[in-house]
Design a protein around this motif. Structure first.
Motif, PDB file in Angstrom:
ATOM      1  N   THR A 142      27.747  -4.713 -11.416  1.00 33.17           N
ATOM      2  CA  THR A 142      28.021  -5.614 -10.296  1.00 33.17           C
ATOM      3  C   THR A 142      28.525  -6.926 -10.894  1.00 33.17           C
ATOM      4  O   THR A 142      28.487  -7.100 -12.110  1.00 33.17           O
TER       5      THR A 142
ATOM      6  N   LYS B 222      27.088  -9.610 -11.180  1.00 33.76           N
ATOM      7  CA  LYS B 222      26.030 -10.353 -11.873  1.00 33.76           C
ATOM      8  C   LYS B 222      25.117  -9.506 -12.741  1.00 33.76           C
ATOM      9  O   LYS B 222      24.439 -10.040 -13.606  1.00 33.76           O
ATOM     10  N   THR B 223      25.064  -8.194 -12.491  1.00 35.60           N
ATOM     11  CA  THR B 223      24.120  -7.362 -13.244  1.00 35.60           C
ATOM     12  C   THR B 223      24.773  -6.089 -13.777  1.00 35.60           C
ATOM     13  O   THR B 223      25.786  -5.621 -13.266  1.00 35.60           O
TER      14      THR B 223
ATOM     15  N   GLY C 139      20.177  -6.065 -15.198  1.00 35.33           N
ATOM     16  CA  GLY C 139      19.939  -7.369 -15.806  1.00 35.33           C
ATOM     17  C   GLY C 139      21.257  -8.114 -15.950  1.00 35.33           C
ATOM     18  O   GLY C 139      22.339  -7.524 -15.916  1.00 35.33           O
ATOM     19  N   ARG C 140      21.145  -9.396 -16.121  1.00 32.99           N
ATOM     20  CA  ARG C 140      22.340 -10.224 -16.280  1.00 32.99           C
ATOM     21  C   ARG C 140      23.011  -9.909 -17.617  1.00 32.99           C
ATOM     22  O   ARG C 140      22.363  -9.469 -18.553  1.00 32.99           O
ATOM     23  N   TYR C 141      24.303 -10.155 -17.666  1.00 31.64           N
ATOM     24  CA  TYR C 141      25.094  -9.849 -18.846  1.00 31.64           C
ATOM     25  C   TYR C 141      26.174 -10.904 -19.030  1.00 31.64           C
ATOM     26  O   TYR C 141      26.413 -11.730 -18.159  1.00 31.64           O
ATOM     27  N   ARG C 142      26.825 -10.812 -20.180  1.00 30.66           N
ATOM     28  CA  ARG C 142      28.041 -11.584 -20.410  1.00 30.66           C
ATOM     29  C   ARG C 142      29.072 -10.630 -20.987  1.00 30.66           C
ATOM     30  O   ARG C 142      28.719  -9.649 -21.659  1.00 30.66           O
TER      31      ARG C 142
ATOM     32  N   PHE D 197      23.915  -7.416 -22.808  1.00 35.02           N
ATOM     33  CA  PHE D 197      22.760  -7.749 -21.963  1.00 35.02           C
ATOM     34  C   PHE D 197      22.170  -9.075 -22.416  1.00 35.02           C
ATOM     35  O   PHE D 197      21.972  -9.295 -23.620  1.00 35.02           O
ATOM     36  N   ASN D 198      21.849  -9.953 -21.478  1.00 35.05           N
ATOM     37  CA  ASN D 198      21.213 -11.229 -21.826  1.00 35.05           C
ATOM     38  C   ASN D 198      19.781 -11.020 -22.313  1.00 35.05           C
ATOM     39  O   ASN D 198      19.321 -11.728 -23.201  1.00 35.05           O
TER      40      ASN D 198
END
Length: 144
Positions: free
Chosen positions: A43, A45-46, A59-62, A75-76
């Motif tokens: 998504t 954001k995740t 989980g959040r990612y970059r 993965f953050n």
């Protein structure tokens, strides 16, 4: 001559962008095979990658790399059951949009960089590669 150079540059740029991975706001991919059975969900954001042997909940990612038909996420934070800090999604050129997807899981970013330096040719026992099929209905519940 200057206008011709600008036109050539514009055509080259649009051709290079045409092959780039473009994901809808929510994308879900279905894994196949024993180790890859499960889902990869992305998504805005995740990111979640749930397989038989590794559980990486949403989980959040970059994004750490985006190149042509490949996009790579970091993965953050990792859960205790998640084996892969870095997830790289690739779409094989010429394949239909729902087919030809492959995901690679790496224990860390340095392992991803090593694999990239080798042009993604040789695999290692600590790298998981899975063939995926894109789910046409990512907002519907999945039986996987």
């Amino acid at each position: 001559m200057h206008r011709l150079n600008i036109c050539i540059a514009a055509v080259c740029l649009s051709a290079s962008l045409a092959g780039a991975v473009e994901l809808p706001p929510t994308s879900r991919f279905l894994g196949t095979g024993r180790a890859c059975y499960g889902t990869l969900t992305i998504t805005p954001k995740t990111l979640a990658w749930l397989t038989t042997f590794s559980q990486c909940p949403a989980g959040r990612y970059r994004i750490i790399d985006r190149n042509g038909d490949r996009i790579t996420f970091h993965f953050n934070h990792l859960s205790a059951k998640c084996r892969y800090e870095v997830v790289s999604l690739n779409h094989h050129a010429g394949e239909p949009t729902d087919m030809g997807w492959e995901v690679w899981g790496y224990r860390n970013e340095s392992r991803y960089r090593e694999h990239k330096a080798g042009k993604f040719t040789a695999s290692a026992p600590d790298v998981l590669s899975c063939y995926l099929i894109r789910d046409a209905y990512p907002d519907q519940p999945s039986d996987w």
